[in-house]
Write a protein that holds these residues in place. Structure first.
Motif, PDB file in Angstrom:
ATOM      1  N   GLU A 195      44.965  46.259  31.835  1.00  0.00           N
ATOM      2  CA  GLU A 195      45.502  46.386  33.124  1.00  0.00           C
ATOM      3  C   GLU A 195      45.549  47.592  34.158  1.00  0.00           C
ATOM      4  O   GLU A 195      45.944  48.605  33.450  1.00  0.00           O
ATOM      5  CB  GLU A 195      47.024  45.633  33.518  1.00  0.00           C
ATOM      6  CG  GLU A 195      47.504  45.325  34.959  1.00  0.00           C
ATOM      7  CD  GLU A 195      48.677  44.558  35.002  1.00  0.00           C
ATOM      8  OE1 GLU A 195      49.642  45.517  35.407  1.00  0.00           O
ATOM      9  OE2 GLU A 195      48.819  43.618  34.433  1.00  0.00           O
ATOM     10  N   ARG A 196      44.637  47.701  34.989  1.00  0.00           N
ATOM     11  CA  ARG A 196      44.451  49.064  35.784  1.00  0.00           C
ATOM     12  C   ARG A 196      45.284  49.216  36.863  1.00  0.00           C
ATOM     13  O   ARG A 196      45.807  50.394  37.170  1.00  0.00           O
ATOM     14  CB  ARG A 196      42.952  49.051  36.222  1.00  0.00           C
ATOM     15  CG  ARG A 196      41.929  48.779  35.103  1.00  0.00           C
ATOM     16  CD  ARG A 196      41.928  49.790  33.917  1.00  0.00           C
ATOM     17  NE  ARG A 196      40.810  49.602  32.949  1.00  0.00           N
ATOM     18  CZ  ARG A 196      40.678  50.363  32.090  1.00  0.00           C
ATOM     19  NH1 ARG A 196      41.367  51.370  31.712  1.00  0.00           N
ATOM     20  NH2 ARG A 196      39.668  50.088  31.023  1.00  0.00           N
ATOM     21  N   TYR A 197      45.702  47.917  37.316  1.00  0.00           N
ATOM     22  CA  TYR A 197      46.312  48.184  38.756  1.00  0.00           C
ATOM     23  C   TYR A 197      47.143  46.853  39.021  1.00  0.00           C
ATOM     24  O   TYR A 197      46.411  45.792  38.832  1.00  0.00           O
ATOM     25  CB  TYR A 197      45.722  48.691  39.903  1.00  0.00           C
ATOM     26  CG  TYR A 197      46.313  48.425  41.291  1.00  0.00           C
ATOM     27  CD1 TYR A 197      47.300  49.252  41.816  1.00  0.00           C
ATOM     28  CD2 TYR A 197      46.218  47.247  41.902  1.00  0.00           C
ATOM     29  CE1 TYR A 197      47.809  49.074  43.076  1.00  0.00           C
ATOM     30  CE2 TYR A 197      46.615  46.946  43.150  1.00  0.00           C
ATOM     31  CZ  TYR A 197      47.459  48.015  43.978  1.00  0.00           C
ATOM     32  OH  TYR A 197      48.412  47.657  44.845  1.00  0.00           O
ATOM     33  N   ARG A 198      48.465  46.979  39.275  1.00  0.00           N
ATOM     34  CA  ARG A 198      49.030  45.688  39.804  1.00  0.00           C
ATOM     35  C   ARG A 198      49.693  45.669  41.056  1.00  0.00           C
ATOM     36  O   ARG A 198      50.379  46.829  41.388  1.00  0.00           O
ATOM     37  CB  ARG A 198      49.883  45.217  38.799  1.00  0.00           C
ATOM     38  CG  ARG A 198      51.068  43.930  39.052  1.00  0.00           C
ATOM     39  CD  ARG A 198      51.812  43.310  38.087  1.00  0.00           C
ATOM     40  NE  ARG A 198      51.263  43.148  37.007  1.00  0.00           N
ATOM     41  CZ  ARG A 198      50.920  41.736  36.644  1.00  0.00           C
ATOM     42  NH1 ARG A 198      50.816  40.863  37.717  1.00  0.00           N
ATOM     43  NH2 ARG A 198      50.118  41.621  35.532  1.00  0.00           N
ATOM     44  N   GLY A 199      49.346  44.687  41.979  1.00  0.00           N
ATOM     45  CA  GLY A 199      49.723  44.855  43.385  1.00  0.00           C
ATOM     46  C   GLY A 199      50.512  43.361  43.892  1.00  0.00           C
ATOM     47  O   GLY A 199      50.385  42.370  42.843  1.00  0.00           O
ATOM     48  N   PRO A 200      50.961  43.219  45.052  1.00  0.00           N
ATOM     49  CA  PRO A 200      51.233  42.172  45.528  1.00  0.00           C
ATOM     50  C   PRO A 200      50.223  40.911  45.573  1.00  0.00           C
ATOM     51  O   PRO A 200      50.653  39.757  45.575  1.00  0.00           O
ATOM     52  CB  PRO A 200      51.981  42.270  46.834  1.00  0.00           C
ATOM     53  CG  PRO A 200      51.551  43.392  47.310  1.00  0.00           C
ATOM     54  CD  PRO A 200      51.127  44.213  46.045  1.00  0.00           C
ATOM     55  N   VAL A 201      49.035  41.213  45.831  1.00  0.00           N
ATOM     56  CA  VAL A 201      48.066  40.310  46.183  1.00  0.00           C
ATOM     57  C   VAL A 201      47.215  40.047  45.013  1.00  0.00           C
ATOM     58  O   VAL A 201      46.420  39.115  44.560  1.00  0.00           O
ATOM     59  CB  VAL A 201      47.058  40.643  47.524  1.00  0.00           C
ATOM     60  CG1 VAL A 201      45.960  39.770  47.749  1.00  0.00           C
ATOM     61  CG2 VAL A 201      48.075  40.761  48.594  1.00  0.00           C
ATOM     62  N   PHE A 202      46.709  40.992  44.395  1.00  0.00           N
ATOM     63  CA  PHE A 202      45.817  41.155  43.138  1.00  0.00           C
ATOM     64  C   PHE A 202      45.901  42.344  42.063  1.00  0.00           C
ATOM     65  O   PHE A 202      46.822  43.286  42.599  1.00  0.00           O
ATOM     66  CB  PHE A 202      44.118  41.496  43.756  1.00  0.00           C
ATOM     67  CG  PHE A 202      43.963  42.615  44.448  1.00  0.00           C
ATOM     68  CD1 PHE A 202      43.754  43.919  43.637  1.00  0.00           C
ATOM     69  CD2 PHE A 202      43.902  42.744  45.795  1.00  0.00           C
ATOM     70  CE1 PHE A 202      43.522  45.116  44.248  1.00  0.00           C
ATOM     71  CE2 PHE A 202      43.663  43.970  46.531  1.00  0.00           C
ATOM     72  CZ  PHE A 202      43.401  44.911  45.701  1.00  0.00           C
TER      73      PHE A 202
END
Length: 199
Positions: A13-20
């Motif tokens: 996992e490189r980045y986690r946000g609310p949409v993607f």
């Protein structure tokens, strides 16, 4: 559809946000090796071709920061309410973005917006038998939605806008073309609003 069964060996996992979420998967390949594939895991979306009794569609003009400008689009939004029926979500977006309700809702098409870089899938509904949301019940729009422009365009004129390059949003292009084809076929291709998605 048959073919080689690509298997995910590992995921980073490189980045986690609310949409993607941005991930890198290590995936087996038919030649015997493996390759890294970066992509966006997306929550998915719904959209609406809202068609009035005069054969006009509701288009919204909205600022899209990723492209640095405003695009003509369909009322649409994320599948971000857990457990929400897709048709209910689409009608919620129609009310919030275009101040419209619909008594008749059918599935028009499902599409993957950009399968080379995301798993995002959007279901486009056809909404008919429209009526306005009463003023007292209208959604308070904020951020980019605060200056949404609503335009009613005859469906054939909207198709001409697609081919003139004036409508480039993938969901809008697909939805409008599908609506015109479905209309010309007497609506025979429409599916029930609760039809399960295949992917």
């Amino acid at each position: 559809m048959t073919g080689f069964a690509h298997e995910v060996i590992s995921r980073t996992e490189r980045y986690r946000g609310p949409v993607f979420t941005v991930v890198t998967d290590r995936v087996t390949m038919p030649g015997g090796g493996a390759a890294n594939r970066d992509y966006l895991l997306h929550v998915g979306a719904v959209g609406v071709v809202a068609l009035d009794d005069d054969g006009r569609v509701a288009l919204i003009g909205q600022y899209r920061h990723a492209v640095g400008g405003r695009l003509w689009e369909l009322p649409a939004g994320l599948r971000d309410v857990e457990g929400e029926d897709l048709a209910v979500g689409a009608l919620r977006e129609l009310a919030e973005e275009a101040d419209l309700r619909a008594r008749t809702v059918d599935v028009l098409l499902d599409l993957h917006t950009s399968p080379g870089c995301t798993n995002e899938q959007i279901r486009i509904f056809l909404a008919r038998d429209l009526s306005p949301v009463p003023d007292a019940e209208r959604h308070d729009r904020t951020d980019e939605e605060a200056d949404i422009e609503l335009r009613w365009v005859p469906l054939d004129d909207a198709i001409a806008m697609v081919f003139a390059g004036e409508i480039t949003n993938a969901a809008a292009v697909g939805g409008l073309l599908a609506a015109a084809r479905a209309r010309d076929a007497g609506w025979a291709s429409l599916r029930a609003s609760d039809t399960p998605t295949l992917a």
